[in-house]
Design a protein around this motif. Structure first.
Motif, mmCIF file in Angstrom:
data_model
loop_
_atom_site.group_PDB
_atom_site.id
_atom_site.type_symbol
_atom_site.label_atom_id
_atom_site.label_comp_id
_atom_site.label_asym_id
_atom_site.label_seq_id
_atom_site.Cartn_x
_atom_site.Cartn_y
_atom_site.Cartn_z
ATOM 1 N N GLY A 1 0.803 -1.225 0.000
ATOM 2 C CA GLY A 1 0.000 0.000 0.000
ATOM 3 C C GLY A 1 0.831 1.268 0.000
ATOM 4 O O GLY A 1 0.308 2.368 0.143
ATOM 5 N N ASP A 2 2.138 1.122 -0.184
ATOM 6 C CA ASP A 2 3.017 2.295 -0.191
ATOM 7 C C ASP A 2 3.181 2.794 -1.623
ATOM 8 O O ASP A 2 3.391 2.001 -2.539
ATOM 9 N N LEU A 3 3.068 4.112 -1.808
ATOM 10 C CA LEU A 3 3.205 4.677 -3.150
ATOM 11 C C LEU A 3 4.370 5.650 -3.254
ATOM 12 O O LEU A 3 4.567 6.277 -4.284
ATOM 13 N N LYS A 4 5.140 5.803 -2.173
ATOM 14 C CA LYS A 4 6.220 6.796 -2.137
ATOM 15 C C LYS A 4 7.448 6.288 -2.894
ATOM 16 O O LYS A 4 8.057 5.290 -2.524
ATOM 17 N N ILE A 5 7.797 7.029 -3.920
ATOM 18 C CA ILE A 5 8.874 6.611 -4.810
ATOM 19 C C ILE A 5 10.213 6.513 -4.080
ATOM 20 O O ILE A 5 10.981 5.575 -4.279
#
Length: 201
Positions: A160-164
């Motif tokens: 659920g992580d979207l941080k590049i």
């Protein structure tokens, strides 16, 4: 040495462009041509195959003659969703990503990132820019990655992580600093578009 034929280019045109009033940024005219056309022109000599990652106006993007791929997540999940879609279709050892709204992107982007990747046996190398005041800024959507990172990214997104930058921290990463920050200038507002057109005239 990594040759252009070993690299697939991925142009990211999947965002919502909220600051531009929600219009599709890749199709905004820049010096009389859509932004996506400038991105293609500057990228095509640096790579073999090209894909366009877009979540709307797919027919318009397809008219440029390259396959259009959509995010598997339907909710505009950011560049990592685009990376994931690109890695899934990539048949070369490397994937080079660039956004659709940076019409002055470096024509030696692939070469410089590939040289650094070989030098340190990295999994991913991204660009950074040196601003006029000497500050270095990461430009993470301009990056070259090994195609075998597909599983790593899939696992990361499933959390659920979207941080590049958080995904990058899990990898053997490096960056290449480009002295001309202007080449990474992107278009987020009509004012920025006007300034960029004037600068490139």
């Amino acid at each position: 040495m990594i040759s252009p034929e070993q690299i697939t280019g991925l142009i990211l045109a999947g965002g919502r462009a909220q600051r531009m009033g929600g219009i599709d940024k890749g199709l905004i005219p820049f010096n009389g041509k859509p932004l996506i056309a400038s991105a293609i022109t500057r990228l095509k000599s640096q790579v073999g195959p090209i894909f366009i990652n877009a979540n709307r106006n797919v027919t318009k993007y397809a008219s440029y003659g390259f396959p259009v791929i959509m995010d598997e997540t339907p909710d505009f999940s950011g560049p990592l969703a685009g990376f994931a879609a690109g890695l899934k279709v990539c048949n070369t050892p490397y994937l080079l990503t660039t956004p659709c709204d940076s019409p002055l992107l470096p024509t030696d982007l692939g070469l410089k990132l590939a040289t650094e990747m070989i030098r340190g046996d990295f999994q991913l190398v991204y660009a950074s820019s040196k601003e006029a005041d000497g500050k270095i800024w990461a430009q993470p959507v301009f990056c070259l990655m090994r195609t075998d990172l597909q599983e790593s990214l899939k696992t990361f997104l499933q959390k659920g992580d979207l941080k590049i930058d958080r995904w990058f921290k899990e990898l053997r990463c490096s960056t290449v600093v480009f002295d001309d920050a202007q080449v990474f200038a992107n278009v987020n507002t009509p004012e920025e578009l006007k300034r960029l057109e004037e600068a490139s005239a």
